[in-house]
Design a protein around this motif. Structure first.
Motif, PDB file in Angstrom:
ATOM      1  N   SER A   1      -9.293  -5.044   5.728  1.00 46.63           N
ATOM      2  CA  SER A   1     -10.709  -4.739   5.910  1.00 46.63           C
ATOM      3  C   SER A   1     -11.436  -5.901   6.586  1.00 46.63           C
ATOM      4  O   SER A   1     -12.270  -5.692   7.474  1.00 46.63           O
TER       5      SER A   1
ATOM      6  N   ARG B   1       0.829  -1.201   0.000  1.00 45.33           N
ATOM      7  CA  ARG B   1       0.000   0.000   0.000  1.00 45.33           C
ATOM      8  C   ARG B   1       0.867   1.256   0.000  1.00 45.33           C
ATOM      9  O   ARG B   1       0.482   2.280  -0.563  1.00 45.33           O
TER      10      ARG B   1
ATOM     11  N   LYS C   1      -1.597  -4.779  -3.536  1.00 41.35           N
ATOM     12  CA  LYS C   1      -2.241  -3.691  -2.815  1.00 41.35           C
ATOM     13  C   LYS C   1      -3.709  -4.003  -2.573  1.00 41.35           C
ATOM     14  O   LYS C   1      -4.232  -3.792  -1.461  1.00 41.35           O
TER      15      LYS C   1
ATOM     16  N   THR D   1      -5.521  -4.768   1.032  1.00 48.21           N
ATOM     17  CA  THR D   1      -6.641  -3.911   1.443  1.00 48.21           C
ATOM     18  C   THR D   1      -7.836  -4.750   1.896  1.00 48.21           C
ATOM     19  O   THR D   1      -8.467  -4.462   2.918  1.00 48.21           O
TER      20      THR D   1
END
Length: 234
Positions: A62, A46, A54, A58
């Protein structure tokens, strides 16, 4: 559960619970240590906008943020043997302790990666340009210039996350790990006095958290010792 409240049972239970403290500390130390290493690696895609990785990172972060640690623990405990079994490896008899380490490492890594990402971006990019101007490679710049400063910025949040992880370790007993909480549950079954045992556990956890807070504050002062000297000299 018990017929009457027995304060003496609180005092009697504390040594019995403390005899399992080392299991709780092992879970914390391993999951935080491994989580820090993995968290730094997870932060890289990131930070440097690495395609595909990336997006994967993510989603991973999350998911960890959006699900309870207990659900993650059960997913690893019941799901990991199924996934590994697809490759012909049987880990169904593996000690539950290791499933706990995997779960808390993955959970801590997600938190630490966000902490490191924010801390690394806070370091002035002019220092990176200066490092390149004197011939340092990107890797040398990272571990000699950027990371030491970022770690100092990140440390208070790392300390807070570690203390939260300490309290989360109390759920390890739910898959059969005999830590302090697990021992507490067996004492409750034997004595039928839940309140007294839970008070004993609360006292132990509270004292440990106070000790860690003092330790982390000392480490933070040590990391910032040169900053303090510079401020006093101005």
């Amino acid at each position: 559960m018990g017929s009457s409240f027995e304060p003496s049972l609180i005092v009697e239970s504390i040594p019995k619970l403390l005899s399992y403290l080392h299991i709780t500390i092992e879970i914390l130390a391993l999951s935080v240590g491994l989580g820090l290493l993995l968290g730094i690696l997870i932060a890289m895609p990131r930070l440097y906008h690495i395609p595909i990785l990336k997006e994967i990172v993510t989603v991973y972060i999350s998911f960890i943020r959006g699900t309870p640690i207990l659900i993650q623990l059960f997913l690893v405990f019941y799901g990991l043997p199924v996934v590994v079994g697809l490759f012909g490896i049987d880990i169904t008899r593996m000690d539950p302790f290791y499933f706990v380490i995997v779960t808390y490492t993955l959970s801590n890594a997600a938190a630490f990666s966000e902490i490191f990402r924010g801390a690394i971006t806070s370091v002035d990019y002019g220092q990176t340009e200066a490092a390149y101007s004197i011939g340092l490679t990107p890797l040398q710049n990272f571990y000699r210039i950027v990371f030491p400063q970022a770690f100092r910025v990140a440390f208070p949040n790392i300390a807070n996350a570690s203390i939260s992880s300490l309290k989360d370790t109390s759920l390890a007993f739910s898959i059969g790990v005999m830590d302090m909480m697990g021992r507490g549950e067996t004492l409750i079954s034997a004595t039928m006095h839940a309140v007294e045992i839970y008070i004993s556990l609360a006292i132990i956890y509270y004292v440990i958290v106070l000790i860690f807070e003092r330790l982390f504050k000392w480490i933070e002062r040590y990391l910032n010792r040169y900053l303090v000297k510079d401020e006093l000299s101005l």
